[in-house]
Design a protein around this motif. Sequence first.
Motif, mmCIF file in Angstrom:
data_model
loop_
_atom_site.group_PDB
_atom_site.id
_atom_site.type_symbol
_atom_site.label_atom_id
_atom_site.label_comp_id
_atom_site.label_asym_id
_atom_site.label_seq_id
_atom_site.Cartn_x
_atom_site.Cartn_y
_atom_site.Cartn_z
ATOM 1 N N ALA A 110 0.692 -0.987 -0.407
ATOM 2 C CA ALA A 110 0.641 -0.251 -0.180
ATOM 3 C C ALA A 110 0.867 1.603 -0.034
ATOM 4 O O ALA A 110 0.438 2.340 -0.566
ATOM 5 N N ASP A 111 2.349 1.331 1.347
ATOM 6 C CA ASP A 111 3.030 2.496 1.079
ATOM 7 C C ASP A 111 3.491 2.572 -0.962
ATOM 8 O O ASP A 111 4.570 1.617 -1.391
ATOM 9 N N ASP A 112 3.079 4.207 -0.771
ATOM 10 C CA ASP A 112 3.794 4.364 -2.592
ATOM 11 C C ASP A 112 5.805 3.954 -2.410
ATOM 12 O O ASP A 112 5.921 3.736 -3.209
ATOM 13 N N ARG A 113 5.753 4.552 -0.984
ATOM 14 C CA ARG A 113 8.061 4.741 -1.279
ATOM 15 C C ARG A 113 8.792 3.576 -1.345
ATOM 16 O O ARG A 113 8.964 2.604 -1.491
ATOM 17 N N LEU A 114 7.542 2.429 -0.386
ATOM 18 C CA LEU A 114 8.035 0.729 -0.111
ATOM 19 C C LEU A 114 7.782 0.749 -1.758
ATOM 20 O O LEU A 114 8.659 -0.501 -2.155
ATOM 21 N N ARG A 115 6.375 0.753 -2.522
ATOM 22 C CA ARG A 115 6.274 0.197 -3.260
ATOM 23 C C ARG A 115 7.588 0.853 -4.295
ATOM 24 O O ARG A 115 7.708 -0.985 -5.324
ATOM 25 N N LEU A 116 8.186 2.013 -4.580
ATOM 26 C CA LEU A 116 9.100 1.916 -5.370
ATOM 27 C C LEU A 116 10.040 1.365 -5.027
ATOM 28 O O LEU A 116 11.165 0.880 -6.602
ATOM 29 N N ILE A 117 10.462 0.935 -3.821
ATOM 30 C CA ILE A 117 11.859 0.472 -3.517
ATOM 31 C C ILE A 117 11.613 -0.822 -4.132
ATOM 32 O O ILE A 117 13.186 -1.238 -5.167
ATOM 33 N N PHE A 118 10.636 -1.020 -3.929
ATOM 34 C CA PHE A 118 10.457 -2.828 -5.041
ATOM 35 C C PHE A 118 10.759 -2.177 -6.229
ATOM 36 O O PHE A 118 11.393 -3.598 -6.710
ATOM 37 N N THR A 119 9.300 -1.517 -6.893
ATOM 38 C CA THR A 119 9.942 -2.078 -8.621
ATOM 39 C C THR A 119 11.428 -1.967 -8.987
ATOM 40 O O THR A 119 11.745 -2.211 -9.917
ATOM 41 N N CYS A 120 11.915 -0.817 -8.360
ATOM 42 C CA CYS A 120 13.487 -0.129 -8.341
ATOM 43 C C CYS A 120 14.590 -1.120 -8.466
ATOM 44 O O CYS A 120 15.604 -1.796 -8.977
ATOM 45 N N CYS A 121 14.158 -2.192 -7.569
ATOM 46 C CA CYS A 121 15.231 -3.546 -6.974
ATOM 47 C C CYS A 121 14.752 -4.791 -8.398
ATOM 48 O O CYS A 121 14.522 -5.899 -8.139
ATOM 49 N N HIS A 122 15.661 -4.221 -9.136
ATOM 50 C CA HIS A 122 15.001 -4.997 -10.820
ATOM 51 C C HIS A 122 15.778 -6.370 -10.792
ATOM 52 O O HIS A 122 17.395 -6.513 -10.419
ATOM 53 N N PRO A 123 15.382 -7.817 -11.007
ATOM 54 C CA PRO A 123 16.339 -8.368 -10.990
ATOM 55 C C PRO A 123 16.889 -8.695 -11.981
ATOM 56 O O PRO A 123 17.998 -9.837 -11.991
ATOM 57 N N ALA A 124 16.652 -7.791 -13.027
ATOM 58 C CA ALA A 124 18.001 -7.936 -14.119
ATOM 59 C C ALA A 124 19.121 -7.663 -13.171
ATOM 60 O O ALA A 124 20.074 -8.135 -14.272
ATOM 61 N N LEU A 125 19.406 -7.180 -12.531
ATOM 62 C CA LEU A 125 20.723 -6.068 -11.719
ATOM 63 C C LEU A 125 21.701 -6.897 -11.154
ATOM 64 O O LEU A 125 20.570 -7.500 -10.139
ATOM 65 N N LYS A 159 30.416 5.045 -10.879
ATOM 66 C CA LYS A 159 30.190 4.562 -12.473
ATOM 67 C C LYS A 159 29.999 3.088 -12.257
ATOM 68 O O LYS A 159 28.775 2.608 -13.320
ATOM 69 N N ARG A 160 29.677 2.450 -11.095
ATOM 70 C CA ARG A 160 28.451 1.264 -11.385
ATOM 71 C C ARG A 160 27.157 1.799 -11.327
ATOM 72 O O ARG A 160 26.088 1.025 -12.052
ATOM 73 N N ILE A 161 26.084 2.824 -10.272
ATOM 74 C CA ILE A 161 25.523 3.613 -10.950
ATOM 75 C C ILE A 161 25.056 3.581 -11.917
ATOM 76 O O ILE A 161 23.971 3.520 -12.721
ATOM 77 N N ALA A 162 25.783 4.071 -12.838
ATOM 78 C CA ALA A 162 25.920 4.413 -14.196
ATOM 79 C C ALA A 162 26.059 3.959 -14.681
ATOM 80 O O ALA A 162 24.800 3.532 -16.039
ATOM 81 N N CYS A 163 26.527 2.283 -14.758
ATOM 82 C CA CYS A 163 26.147 1.486 -15.651
ATOM 83 C C CYS A 163 24.935 0.321 -15.143
ATOM 84 O O CYS A 163 23.989 0.064 -16.078
ATOM 85 N N ALA A 164 24.441 0.475 -14.397
ATOM 86 C CA ALA A 164 22.867 -0.126 -14.261
ATOM 87 C C ALA A 164 22.140 0.347 -14.497
ATOM 88 O O ALA A 164 20.773 0.146 -15.276
ATOM 89 N N LYS A 165 22.222 1.669 -14.594
ATOM 90 C CA LYS A 165 21.247 3.116 -15.794
ATOM 91 C C LYS A 165 20.846 2.640 -17.159
ATOM 92 O O LYS A 165 20.340 2.129 -17.283
#
Length: 229
Positions: A110-125, A159-165
Amino acid sequence: MTGSAEVAAVAARVFRDERVAVLATLIRQVGDFQLAEDSMQDAFESALATWPRDGIPRSPGAWINVTARRRAIDRLRRSRSAADRAARLAERVRLDEQEHPATSEASMIADDRLRLIFTCCHPALEESARVALTLRTLGGLTTAEIARAFLVAEPTMGKRIACAKRKIADARIRYQVPADDELPGRLRGVLRVVYLIFNEGYSASTGERLTRGELCGEAIRLGRLGGAR
């Protein structure tokens, strides 16, 4: 006319309180972390330039949201190779404003921010990359703070963050709320994000304060919500 000090204070409040929601909406729409961040920055710079002259809008957060979307379209239109993408984005924004999909996405979270964190933690990375990217995008930590948490140099973490993006952009990974049956596969990364937010709050690595209560409080809130889930 509005005083520059008042404008700066309102802009700072909007950035603090609504940055995550605006950024998440942009990322979902444009599918590009860097474009979303650059467009949001453009919007805040525009606010500082125009609000003293035109006055602070009744809903500053909504103004930033709409302006950031328009800046994203403008950035794409300046590139011929992205002309079709810009047209598709403009249409997507138009439909998004009509249908408000951000409020209609079904999820057991239900919480917007927690939902966004789950969204951002993508298993492709790879896990450390997804955690670092989430901390930078949604966790309120700087690249330097994240680097200290991972015990690496700041340029290395940058560099790691840029590579993930880039990986997300190159693979055209959709930024969307995961289905409920996908949540367990992302939980480990989400828990690391919450822990590292708390850790930075409990023992601040930068600044004059020894602790950052707002980070501790948010991490505890997110952890309790995750446990309730």
